[in-house]
Design a protein around this motif. Structure first.
Motif, mmCIF file in Angstrom:
data_model
loop_
_atom_site.group_PDB
_atom_site.id
_atom_site.type_symbol
_atom_site.label_atom_id
_atom_site.label_comp_id
_atom_site.label_asym_id
_atom_site.label_seq_id
_atom_site.Cartn_x
_atom_site.Cartn_y
_atom_site.Cartn_z
ATOM 1 N N ASP A 145 70.785 82.450 79.017
ATOM 2 C CA ASP A 145 69.815 83.515 78.751
ATOM 3 C C ASP A 145 68.491 82.856 78.375
ATOM 4 O OD1 ASP A 145 68.197 85.524 77.789
ATOM 5 O OD2 ASP A 145 69.671 86.333 76.381
ATOM 6 N N PRO A 146 67.461 82.949 79.213
ATOM 7 C CA PRO A 146 66.209 82.237 78.925
ATOM 8 C C PRO A 146 65.492 82.742 77.685
ATOM 9 C CG PRO A 146 65.933 83.732 80.786
ATOM 10 C CD PRO A 146 67.402 83.715 80.472
ATOM 11 N N ASP A 147 65.860 83.935 77.212
ATOM 12 C CA ASP A 147 65.214 84.505 76.030
ATOM 13 C C ASP A 147 65.979 84.219 74.738
ATOM 14 O OD1 ASP A 147 63.180 85.679 77.596
ATOM 15 O OD2 ASP A 147 64.540 87.341 78.092
ATOM 16 N N PHE A 148 67.047 83.422 74.850
ATOM 17 C CA PHE A 148 67.894 83.164 73.682
ATOM 18 C C PHE A 148 67.682 81.730 73.201
ATOM 19 C CE2 PHE A 148 71.873 81.967 71.581
ATOM 20 C CZ PHE A 148 72.053 83.042 70.714
ATOM 21 N N ASP A 149 67.444 81.574 71.912
ATOM 22 C CA ASP A 149 67.279 80.247 71.311
ATOM 23 C C ASP A 149 68.477 79.931 70.433
ATOM 24 O OD1 ASP A 149 64.783 79.786 72.451
ATOM 25 O OD2 ASP A 149 63.729 80.758 70.791
ATOM 26 N N LEU A 150 69.034 78.727 70.587
ATOM 27 C CA LEU A 150 70.216 78.327 69.833
ATOM 28 C C LEU A 150 70.033 76.922 69.279
ATOM 29 C CD1 LEU A 150 73.199 78.873 69.000
ATOM 30 C CD2 LEU A 150 73.873 77.805 71.168
ATOM 31 N N PHE A 151 70.488 76.747 68.053
ATOM 32 C CA PHE A 151 70.525 75.445 67.402
ATOM 33 C C PHE A 151 71.955 75.216 66.913
ATOM 34 C CE2 PHE A 151 66.355 77.227 67.061
ATOM 35 C CZ PHE A 151 65.470 76.170 67.201
ATOM 36 N N VAL A 152 72.497 74.028 67.156
ATOM 37 C CA VAL A 152 73.828 73.681 66.660
ATOM 38 C C VAL A 152 73.716 72.421 65.812
ATOM 39 C CG1 VAL A 152 74.896 74.687 68.717
ATOM 40 C CG2 VAL A 152 74.488 72.212 68.620
ATOM 41 N N LEU A 153 74.821 72.052 65.148
ATOM 42 C CA LEU A 153 74.829 70.879 64.267
ATOM 43 C C LEU A 153 75.638 69.740 64.856
ATOM 44 C CD1 LEU A 153 75.420 72.428 60.714
ATOM 45 C CD2 LEU A 153 73.339 72.379 62.093
ATOM 46 N N ALA A 170 77.546 71.907 82.066
ATOM 47 C CA ALA A 170 76.700 73.083 82.236
ATOM 48 C C ALA A 170 75.613 72.864 83.285
ATOM 49 C CB ALA A 170 76.072 73.475 80.903
ATOM 50 N N GLY A 171 75.056 71.666 83.302
ATOM 51 C CA GLY A 171 74.021 71.353 84.293
ATOM 52 C C GLY A 171 72.773 72.206 84.169
ATOM 53 N N LEU A 172 72.388 72.540 82.955
ATOM 54 C CA LEU A 172 71.221 73.393 82.752
ATOM 55 C C LEU A 172 69.938 72.575 82.713
ATOM 56 C CD1 LEU A 172 72.646 75.730 79.948
ATOM 57 C CD2 LEU A 172 72.572 76.160 82.407
ATOM 58 N N SER A 173 68.827 73.238 82.979
ATOM 59 C CA SER A 173 67.543 72.544 82.936
ATOM 60 C C SER A 173 66.987 72.453 81.521
ATOM 61 C CB SER A 173 66.528 73.259 83.835
ATOM 62 O OG SER A 173 66.361 74.607 83.428
ATOM 63 N N ARG A 174 67.420 73.345 80.644
ATOM 64 C CA ARG A 174 66.914 73.309 79.261
ATOM 65 C C ARG A 174 67.932 72.630 78.362
ATOM 66 N NH1 ARG A 174 67.787 79.374 76.768
ATOM 67 N NH2 ARG A 174 66.592 78.426 75.084
ATOM 68 N N PRO A 175 67.486 71.825 77.407
ATOM 69 C CA PRO A 175 68.427 71.121 76.532
ATOM 70 C C PRO A 175 68.932 72.018 75.411
ATOM 71 C CG PRO A 175 66.188 70.537 75.938
ATOM 72 C CD PRO A 175 66.086 71.449 77.134
ATOM 73 N N LEU A 176 70.034 71.619 74.835
ATOM 74 C CA LEU A 176 70.575 72.272 73.644
ATOM 75 C C LEU A 176 69.919 71.662 72.411
ATOM 76 C CD1 LEU A 176 72.680 74.137 72.245
ATOM 77 C CD2 LEU A 176 74.273 72.204 72.338
ATOM 78 N N ASN A 177 69.351 72.513 71.553
ATOM 79 C CA ASN A 177 68.741 72.031 70.313
ATOM 80 C C ASN A 177 69.827 71.643 69.315
ATOM 81 O OD1 ASN A 177 66.024 72.562 71.099
ATOM 82 N ND2 ASN A 177 66.352 74.732 70.671
ATOM 83 N N VAL A 178 69.784 70.419 68.835
ATOM 84 C CA VAL A 178 70.789 69.912 67.905
ATOM 85 C C VAL A 178 70.111 69.543 66.591
ATOM 86 C CG1 VAL A 178 72.621 68.233 67.508
ATOM 87 C CG2 VAL A 178 72.136 69.021 69.841
ATOM 88 N N LEU A 179 70.655 70.039 65.505
ATOM 89 C CA LEU A 179 70.189 69.685 64.169
ATOM 90 C C LEU A 179 71.124 68.620 63.598
ATOM 91 C CD1 LEU A 179 69.496 73.279 62.783
ATOM 92 C CD2 LEU A 179 67.834 71.676 63.758
ATOM 93 N N LEU A 180 70.556 67.546 63.130
ATOM 94 C CA LEU A 180 71.314 66.479 62.496
ATOM 95 C C LEU A 180 71.737 66.942 61.103
ATOM 96 C CD1 LEU A 180 72.210 63.476 62.250
ATOM 97 C CD2 LEU A 180 69.867 62.976 61.509
#
Length: 434
Positions: A145-153, A170-180
């Motif tokens: 979903d291009p309108d959805f923002d997600l952050f994981v740990l 997944a092969g997506l063009s946008r990366p997954l945001n990762v929080l350390l």
């Protein structure tokens, strides 16, 4: 809406899965013989205490004030608010928080993420490590979903490895945001040292399909403000080290922490990070503020206001919005009453419930506050033990209003919780999705 509630009201049950939720006597708290949908509750003319008890209720005026108060607190102190949705698992309450300016909603599991997506939340912090293929793939599916923002740990190389494998699938063009994630010794998840955290950060930054978006911590299990301050200092030191190596891969850096017991420490301590080479967003994830409580969070709040470390507080105070009403069903000995409320109805993990008020003959106008000598001293599944002076105050049929501690584990005991106004008329209800 069948109950006349304005559709602009964020608490209104707008989604069919909520508004059309079928209620009858098999749903806890619904009167025997009733058959209706959740959206019809407000038009029934129901009023406390003329309902099946025990019953958890939300005082809607207090709820709205708490939501507004915390939003203003965040705004005044340079914070973005992303409250824990797991506290209530009630999309209507999330709508209220978002309507009051919350930046997003925080979840802890793949199931909670699905609920957030299903009910239209567009920015989520998944404040946990996605473990296992199903959970990891759920994170990447959300990114479609291009309108959805997600952050994981992530707090270890093993977690990064699993996320990187998910990115490849997944092969997506946008990366997954990762929080350390950084953690405290003896605590929960999180890298225990800056050195270990940096190893993980480098792995995130190097992995295709992942982007290091910031640093996260959960301070809620610590018991002293000095411990919290030192722990948040580790978060700041880790963020500075990541910035020095150019590891952040997003336009802005998220620094985030937040239980509800120490929300006063988050802003000032995270502000100490200073310039990280790109814009910094300080995110507070407190969730229990919405209903507050009558035990631990009330004590923590009083500590905050007493210490007053230069924060800009809004007018007024947080107040308890969640109550459980029960009957006295037996007075078998002087000074000992058995009430119809147990561990299946109210939280007990941070202390026994607090007796707040006593009603007799359904007379709300003559509700009596309990004195300090009345205490709940234990509970079984469906019974509570209310102890007090042997003065004959309590009688069979009386109604006892109880304050809760740790609202999370009261919410998860109820599918439907009525909303009551200042006259204790039932004006609606929320549905939970535990």
């Amino acid at each position: 809406m069948t109950d006349g509630t304005p559709i602009s009201d964020p608490l209104a049950p707008r989604d069919a899965a909520i508004a059309g939720f079928a209620l009858d006597g098999t749903v806890k708290g619904v009167p025997p013989g009733a058959r209706l949908s959740l959206a019809d509750i407000a038009s029934q003319g129901w009023r406390l205490p003329e309902m099946p008890l025990p019953l958890a209720v939300l005082r809607v005026d207090v709820l709205r004030r708490n939501a507004r108060w915390m939003a203003e607190f965040a705004q005044r102190n340079g914070l973005s608010l992303c409250p824990h949705g797991k506290t209530t698992m009630a999309p209507q309450l999330w709508n209220l928080q978002l309507a009051e300016g919350a930046w997003g909603i925080t979840v802890a599991t793949a199931h909670q993420l699905q609920v957030a997506r299903r009910f239209g939340v567009k920015r989520v912090i998944w404040a946990n490590q996605p473990i296992g293929r199903i959970a990891v793939d759920a994170a990447f599916d959300a990114l479609r979903d291009p309108d959805f923002d997600l952050f994981v740990l992530a707090d270890s190389l093993a977690v990064v490895e699993g996320l990187a494998a998910g990115a490849a699938r997944a092969g997506l063009s946008r990366p997954l945001n990762v929080l350390l994630e950084v953690g405290a010794m003896g605590g929960r998840t999180g890298a225990r040292t800056v050195e270990t955290a940096l190893e993980v950060a480098r792995a995130i930054a190097a992995a295709p399909g992942l982007a290091l978006a910031g640093v996260e911590a959960f301070e809620g299990l610590l018991s002293e403000t000095a411990q919290v301050d030192a722990f948040l200092g580790t978060l700041v030191a880790t963020a500075r080290a990541c910035a020095a190596e150019g590891l952040f891969g997003t336009e802005e850096v998220l620094l985030t922490a937040g239980g509800t017991a120490f929300f006063d420490r988050i802003g000032p301590r995270l502000a100490a990070a200073g310039d990280l080479g790109r814009p910094v967003r300080r995110v507070l994830r407190s969730g229990c503020y919405l209903t507050h409580d009558s035990l631990g969070y009330e004590q923590a709040y009083r500590r905050m206001r007493k210490e007053s470390i230069g924060l800009d507080y809004p007018p007024g105070d947080l107040r308890a919005a969640l109550e459980v009403w029960a009957h006295v069903q037996s007075v078998p000995e002087p000074g000992r009453a058995i009430i119809t409320c147990g561990k299946r109805d109210i939280s007990a993990d941070t202390g026994w419930p607090v007796p707040l008020r006593l009603l007799r003959d359904g007379d709300l106008a003559k509700a009596m506050p309990f004195g300090a000598f009345h205490k709940v001293t234990g509970m079984n599944d469906q019974h509570g033990y209310l102890i007090g002076p042997a003065d004959g105050l309590l009688r069979v049929g009386d109604v006892v209003v109880l304050g809760v501690g740790h609202p999370c584990t009261t919410f998860d005991k109820w599918q439907v919780i009525p909303l009551v106004d200042e006259g204790f008329r039932i004006v609606g209800a929320i549905r939970t999705f535990f």
